[in-house]
Every structure is written in structure tokens, then in C-alpha cells.
Design a protein around this motif. Structure first.
Motif, PDB file in Angstrom:
ATOM      1  N   TYR A  81       0.911  -1.300  -0.079  1.00  0.00           N
ATOM      2  CA  TYR A  81       0.056  -0.034   0.083  1.00  0.00           C
ATOM      3  C   TYR A  81       0.869   1.291   0.157  1.00  0.00           C
ATOM      4  O   TYR A  81       0.372   2.328   0.398  1.00  0.00           O
ATOM      5  CB  TYR A  81      -0.752  -0.047   1.335  1.00  0.00           C
ATOM      6  CG  TYR A  81      -1.778  -1.364   1.348  1.00  0.00           C
ATOM      7  CD1 TYR A  81      -2.807  -1.676   0.499  1.00  0.00           C
ATOM      8  CD2 TYR A  81      -1.201  -2.429   2.158  1.00  0.00           C
ATOM      9  CE1 TYR A  81      -3.527  -2.761   0.634  1.00  0.00           C
ATOM     10  CE2 TYR A  81      -1.881  -3.455   2.246  1.00  0.00           C
ATOM     11  CZ  TYR A  81      -3.133  -3.659   1.604  1.00  0.00           C
ATOM     12  OH  TYR A  81      -3.675  -4.777   1.710  1.00  0.00           O
ATOM     13  N   ARG A  83       3.080   4.575  -0.550  1.00  0.00           N
ATOM     14  CA  ARG A  83       2.877   5.994  -1.167  1.00  0.00           C
ATOM     15  C   ARG A  83       3.438   5.968  -2.577  1.00  0.00           C
ATOM     16  O   ARG A  83       4.636   5.487  -2.534  1.00  0.00           O
ATOM     17  CB  ARG A  83       3.393   7.210  -0.207  1.00  0.00           C
ATOM     18  CG  ARG A  83       3.377   8.484  -0.751  1.00  0.00           C
ATOM     19  CD  ARG A  83       4.177   9.347   0.130  1.00  0.00           C
ATOM     20  NE  ARG A  83       3.987  10.680  -0.141  1.00  0.00           N
ATOM     21  CZ  ARG A  83       4.737  11.233  -0.947  1.00  0.00           C
ATOM     22  NH1 ARG A  83       5.752  10.864  -1.753  1.00  0.00           N
ATOM     23  NH2 ARG A  83       4.682  12.550  -1.179  1.00  0.00           N
ATOM     24  N   ARG A  85       1.981   5.092  -5.561  1.00  0.00           N
ATOM     25  CA  ARG A  85       1.575   3.906  -6.350  1.00  0.00           C
ATOM     26  C   ARG A  85       0.414   4.324  -7.402  1.00  0.00           C
ATOM     27  O   ARG A  85      -0.043   3.864  -8.246  1.00  0.00           O
ATOM     28  CB  ARG A  85       1.239   2.622  -5.771  1.00  0.00           C
ATOM     29  CG  ARG A  85       0.217   2.681  -4.490  1.00  0.00           C
ATOM     30  CD  ARG A  85      -0.188   1.445  -4.089  1.00  0.00           C
ATOM     31  NE  ARG A  85      -0.770   0.670  -4.937  1.00  0.00           N
ATOM     32  CZ  ARG A  85      -0.629  -0.598  -5.175  1.00  0.00           C
ATOM     33  NH1 ARG A  85       0.237  -1.449  -4.383  1.00  0.00           N
ATOM     34  NH2 ARG A  85      -1.478  -1.130  -5.964  1.00  0.00           N
ATOM     35  N   TYR A  86      -0.271   5.716  -7.131  1.00  0.00           N
ATOM     36  CA  TYR A  86      -1.184   6.149  -7.873  1.00  0.00           C
ATOM     37  C   TYR A  86      -0.983   7.205  -8.740  1.00  0.00           C
ATOM     38  O   TYR A  86      -0.646   8.365  -8.262  1.00  0.00           O
ATOM     39  CB  TYR A  86      -2.458   6.362  -6.804  1.00  0.00           C
ATOM     40  CG  TYR A  86      -2.918   5.273  -6.264  1.00  0.00           C
ATOM     41  CD1 TYR A  86      -3.617   4.253  -6.728  1.00  0.00           C
ATOM     42  CD2 TYR A  86      -2.754   4.913  -4.821  1.00  0.00           C
ATOM     43  CE1 TYR A  86      -4.059   3.113  -6.110  1.00  0.00           C
ATOM     44  CE2 TYR A  86      -3.076   4.047  -4.090  1.00  0.00           C
ATOM     45  CZ  TYR A  86      -3.687   2.933  -4.715  1.00  0.00           C
ATOM     46  OH  TYR A  86      -4.255   1.854  -4.101  1.00  0.00           O
ATOM     47  N   GLU A  87      -1.255   7.250 -10.108  1.00  0.00           N
ATOM     48  CA  GLU A  87      -1.055   8.364 -11.140  1.00  0.00           C
ATOM     49  C   GLU A  87      -1.997   9.359 -10.564  1.00  0.00           C
ATOM     50  O   GLU A  87      -1.630  10.454 -10.525  1.00  0.00           O
ATOM     51  CB  GLU A  87      -1.443   8.078 -12.271  1.00  0.00           C
ATOM     52  CG  GLU A  87       0.037   7.809 -13.137  1.00  0.00           C
ATOM     53  CD  GLU A  87      -0.402   7.168 -14.608  1.00  0.00           C
ATOM     54  OE1 GLU A  87      -1.508   7.891 -15.212  1.00  0.00           O
ATOM     55  OE2 GLU A  87       0.211   6.281 -14.821  1.00  0.00           O
ATOM     56  N   GLU A  88      -3.134   9.259 -10.077  1.00  0.00           N
ATOM     57  CA  GLU A  88      -4.090  10.369  -9.730  1.00  0.00           C
ATOM     58  C   GLU A  88      -3.657  11.106  -8.576  1.00  0.00           C
ATOM     59  O   GLU A  88      -3.903  12.312  -8.522  1.00  0.00           O
ATOM     60  CB  GLU A  88      -5.289   9.742  -9.357  1.00  0.00           C
ATOM     61  CG  GLU A  88      -6.415   8.970 -10.425  1.00  0.00           C
ATOM     62  CD  GLU A  88      -7.117   8.028  -9.401  1.00  0.00           C
ATOM     63  OE1 GLU A  88      -8.336   8.312  -9.303  1.00  0.00           O
ATOM     64  OE2 GLU A  88      -7.026   6.817  -9.368  1.00  0.00           O
ATOM     65  N   ASN A  89      -2.844  10.743  -7.729  1.00  0.00           N
ATOM     66  CA  ASN A  89      -2.318  11.372  -6.575  1.00  0.00           C
ATOM     67  C   ASN A  89      -1.032  10.572  -6.104  1.00  0.00           C
ATOM     68  O   ASN A  89      -1.349   9.481  -5.540  1.00  0.00           O
ATOM     69  CB  ASN A  89      -3.448  11.822  -5.465  1.00  0.00           C
ATOM     70  CG  ASN A  89      -2.717  12.728  -4.583  1.00  0.00           C
ATOM     71  OD1 ASN A  89      -1.870  12.646  -3.827  1.00  0.00           O
ATOM     72  ND2 ASN A  89      -3.380  14.055  -4.736  1.00  0.00           N
ATOM     73  N   HIS A  92      -0.982   9.366  -1.865  1.00  0.00           N
ATOM     74  CA  HIS A  92      -1.794   8.401  -1.079  1.00  0.00           C
ATOM     75  C   HIS A  92      -0.995   7.270  -0.748  1.00  0.00           C
ATOM     76  O   HIS A  92      -0.199   6.605  -1.676  1.00  0.00           O
ATOM     77  CB  HIS A  92      -3.127   8.036  -2.001  1.00  0.00           C
ATOM     78  CG  HIS A  92      -3.769   7.103  -1.266  1.00  0.00           C
ATOM     79  ND1 HIS A  92      -5.345   7.510  -0.874  1.00  0.00           N
ATOM     80  CD2 HIS A  92      -3.766   5.657  -1.158  1.00  0.00           C
ATOM     81  CE1 HIS A  92      -5.818   6.472  -0.324  1.00  0.00           C
ATOM     82  NE2 HIS A  92      -4.974   5.374  -0.318  1.00  0.00           N
ATOM     83  N   LEU A 118      -7.139   9.810  -1.910  1.00  0.00           N
ATOM     84  CA  LEU A 118      -8.133   9.456  -2.694  1.00  0.00           C
ATOM     85  C   LEU A 118      -9.161   8.654  -2.072  1.00  0.00           C
ATOM     86  O   LEU A 118      -8.835   7.655  -1.672  1.00  0.00           O
ATOM     87  CB  LEU A 118      -7.170   8.664  -3.821  1.00  0.00           C
ATOM     88  CG  LEU A 118      -6.346   9.609  -4.698  1.00  0.00           C
ATOM     89  CD1 LEU A 118      -5.542   8.537  -5.598  1.00  0.00           C
ATOM     90  CD2 LEU A 118      -7.051  10.316  -5.705  1.00  0.00           C
ATOM     91  N   SER A 120     -11.291   7.253  -4.449  1.00  0.00           N
ATOM     92  CA  SER A 120     -11.795   6.923  -5.568  1.00  0.00           C
ATOM     93  C   SER A 120     -11.684   5.290  -5.670  1.00  0.00           C
ATOM     94  O   SER A 120     -10.858   4.749  -4.960  1.00  0.00           O
ATOM     95  CB  SER A 120     -11.271   7.502  -7.071  1.00  0.00           C
ATOM     96  OG  SER A 120      -9.579   7.246  -6.863  1.00  0.00           O
ATOM     97  N   SER A 122     -10.204   3.185  -7.709  1.00  0.00           N
ATOM     98  CA  SER A 122      -9.068   2.787  -8.253  1.00  0.00           C
ATOM     99  C   SER A 122      -8.204   2.304  -6.873  1.00  0.00           C
ATOM    100  O   SER A 122      -7.342   1.662  -7.049  1.00  0.00           O
ATOM    101  CB  SER A 122      -8.255   3.591  -9.053  1.00  0.00           C
ATOM    102  OG  SER A 122      -7.879   4.805  -8.302  1.00  0.00           O
ATOM    103  N   VAL A 123      -8.483   2.816  -5.699  1.00  0.00           N
ATOM    104  CA  VAL A 123      -7.673   2.573  -4.625  1.00  0.00           C
ATOM    105  C   VAL A 123      -7.521   1.126  -4.005  1.00  0.00           C
ATOM    106  O   VAL A 123      -8.801   0.627  -3.815  1.00  0.00           O
ATOM    107  CB  VAL A 123      -7.994   3.652  -3.421  1.00  0.00           C
ATOM    108  CG1 VAL A 123      -7.203   3.259  -2.138  1.00  0.00           C
ATOM    109  CG2 VAL A 123      -7.958   5.137  -3.685  1.00  0.00           C
TER     110      VAL A 123
END
Ligand code: AKG
Ligand code: FE2
Length: 334
Positions: A81, A83, A85-89, A92, A118, A120, A122-123
Motif C-alpha cells: 500500500y 505511497r 503508487r497512484y497516478e491520480e495522486n 496516497h 483518494l 476513488s 481505483s484505490v
């Protein structure tokens, strides 16, 4: 000559604007009075305790409880999990012990954290056993903090002679891509002070980056400058740094059930230094104290594309987007 008076963090009764109260029933006099009390705290100290906000101690304890279960997982499990790993932010996720230096001149902070930025679909959330309600508790606490923070942001312009929506209208996308507001669970493990590196702290001296921060603590630990009138604000390209001239800090007590709210850097710029983003830190526990500590910080950040200038029309700080400011501060921290 400045007269350095010792500072205490004011305690304000927030019941008029509690999340439990029907906003239609709040009187203009109640709004004016609360705004004036916030103004006093934010100009003198930069920190305030709010009581009777509608967020209960048991809610806070449930979120700390499920966070504690997460921190007790193995490094390998937690790294699923991480920090980043997400393109959106990019913010996270989990941050490991000593990965962050909030004061870049010190060794890594002796804390771990989990950032919820996030909400969203996708998380990837931890699940199962003691973590089965991790997502639900984090998401609903995130929304509660957001509602409370927006109440505070709506009250703040009144005392500055500004229009009520001045700050709130730049916080439209909280919890979605395009906004970096973060609920951060912090875990400070027990420390053997002899094994800490020289100068290492639980959380190094720093000011927060965004508009305002809400903080819930399991035990005392946070320290703020002990003298407000000595505060100076160098204007540097990479951002504001606020220090008390005396360099001394005051231990903030725990006020049971209260939320500690502080001004962060972008709000100081926005208000042309009327509201103070004060440096704070968390020391190591004293020798022989093997207790752990937890806190929950809700860092409110204007929408990424919001351009933060000075709301008094001055050019004390050049306008900067919320995203650009945050990027510069992260670069100093990691
Ligand atoms: O854990 C605390 O009490 C404060 C942490 C803090 O100041 C931060 O993470 O910005
Ligand atoms: Fe902080």
C-alpha cells in the motif's frame, strides 16, 4: 522592541457551528463571534483548540484503532500500500519509518504514516480481519473532517472583511483527483533514545503546507513556538518559513475531545501574513518512557489548480498554484 509574551493555545467553543447543528439556525452574531475568536488565535498563535465540533472522541478512537492494526502488519504487507503508487495522486498510501524528514537538516523522522488522499474506486485498501472496516472508517472520517474544515474555512474570511466563500470556493475537489487534501494517520513507535541518531526527532520542525490542518492526538507531544510576537517570515522562493526568534517551543497540552486546528503556509500567503503558519515539532519521549503515540492529521489543501495570491490585493507574495507550492515542499521532505 518586541515583547515576547508566553503563548498558550486558545480553546474555543465551536458548538454554534458544530456538525450536529442545523446551519440554517446559526445566527449572524454567533458567526461574528466565532470568526473573531478564530482571528485572535490565528493572528497571535496560529493554533486553536475547537471544542464541541460534533466529531466525537469515540469516532477518533475507532480510526486510531484500525490504523494501529495496519501499522502492526509486516513491512512486506504494508509495502503493498506504499505511497507513490497512484497516478491520480502521488501522496496516497503508506510511508515507512524514517522515510520523511520534515526538517531536512535532521535525520529521518521516527514515525510511520498512512495517507488517505483518494477516495476513488481505483484505490487498493487493506482488508480482512481487524482491517475489514479500514476503508469505511477512513473514508467516513475523511468526509467528517472535510465538513468541519470547510466550516472553519467559511468562518475565517468574515473577520478579515472578505466574502464568506473566499477560501471554500478553492476547495471544491477534496477527496477527488485535482485536490491533495490528505487524512494522515501517524504512528510513533516506542523509542529507545539511546538507539536514535543524533538530532533525530519523532517529527522535525516544520510548518504545514496547505490551508489549514485539523489534528487529533492520542497523547501530548506536539510543540509550538512559545513566543508569538517574535515571529518572522522570510520571503523565499521555495516558501514561507516561520520561526520564533527565541527558538523556544511550548508543549501543547491535550484537551480531551477538542480538535487542534492550525494555519498552514498557503493560508499565510493568502492572508498576507495576517494568519500565522507556525513551526511545530514532536520530540522523542523522555528517557524511560516507552510509550507509543498516535495522531490523525487532516491537511486541507486548495484544489491543485487554485492560484493563491494575497487576498488583500497586495503583492507581498507572488501568486502560486496550490500544486506548485506542494510539489516544492515535497521535494524538500523526501
Ligand atoms: O503528530 C502530531 O502531533 C503532529 C504531526 C505534524 O505536525 C505533521 O505531521 O505535520
Ligand atoms: Fe505539522
Amino acid at each position: 522592541m518586541t515583547c515576547a509574551l508566553p503563548v498558550t493555545v486558545p480553546v474555543v467553543d465551536f458548538s454554534a457551528c458544530s456538525l450536529e447543528r442545523d446551519p440554517e439556525r446559526v445566527t449572524a452574531e454567533e458567526l461574528r463571534s466565532l470568526s473573531a475568536q478564530l482571528h485572535d488565535a490565528f493572528t497571535r498563535v496560529g493554533f486553536v483548540f475547537l471544542q464541541n465540533t460534533g466529531i466525537s472522541q469515540s469516532e477518533v478512537q475507532r480510526v486510531m484503532g484500525v490504523s494501529r492494526h495496519f501499522f502492526s502488519l509486516s513491512e512486506e504487507q504494508k509495502s503493498l500500500y506504499s505511497r507513490g503508487r497512484y497516478e491520480e495522486n502521488a501522496n496516497h498510501g503508506w510511508v515507512s519509518l524514517q522515510a520523511e524528514r520534515l526538517n531536512p537538516n535532521r535525520p529521518g523522522d521516527l514515525k510511520e504514516s498512512f495517507n488517505t488522499t483518494l477516495l476513488s474506486p481505483s484505490v487498493l485498501w487493506p482488508t480482512g480481519g481487524a482491517l475489514s472496516d479500514f476503508q469505511q472508517l477512513k473514508s467516513s472520517f475523511f468526509r467528517r473532517c472535510s465538513a468541519l474544515g470547510l466550516q472553519v474555512l467559511r468562518l475565517m474570511p468574515l473577520s478579515l472583511g472578505l466574502e464568506e466563500e473566499t477560501f471554500v470556493r478553492e476547495h471544491q475537489r477534496i477527496g477527488a483527483p485535482g485536490n491533495s487534501t490528505t487524512l494522515r494517520s501517524l504512528f510513533y513507535p516506542p523509542i529507545d533514545p539511546d538507539s536514535a541518531k543524533p538530532g533525530q526527532l519523532r517529527c522535525g520542525e516544520h510548518s504545514d503546507y496547505g490551508s489549514i490542518t485539523l489534528l487529533f492526538q492520542s497523547s501530548p507531544g506536539i510543540q509550538v513556538p512559545n513566543s508569538a510576537s517574535g515571529i518572522q517570515v522570510p520571503n523565499s522562493a521555495s516558501g514561507i518559513q516561520v520561526r520564533s526568534v527565541s527558538g523556544q517551543f511550548l508543549q501543547v497540552p491535550l484537551v480531551p475531545g477538542a480538535v487542534l486546528v492550525n494555519i498552514a503556509d498557503l493560508m499565510q500567503r493568502w492572508t498576507s501574513d495576517a494568519f500565522v503558519s507556525a513551526v511545530h515539532r514532536v520530540l522523542l519521549p523522555p528517557a524511560g518512557d516507552a510509550s507509543e503515540r498516535q495522531s490523525l492529521a487532516f491537511f486541507m489543501q486548495p484544489d491543485d489548480s487554485a492560484v493563491i495570491g494575497c487576498c488583500d490585493g497586495s503583492d507581498k507574495y507572488p501568486p502560486i498554484t496550490s500544486e506548485q507550492y506542494l510539489r516544492e515542499r515535497y521535494a524538500d521532505t523526501y
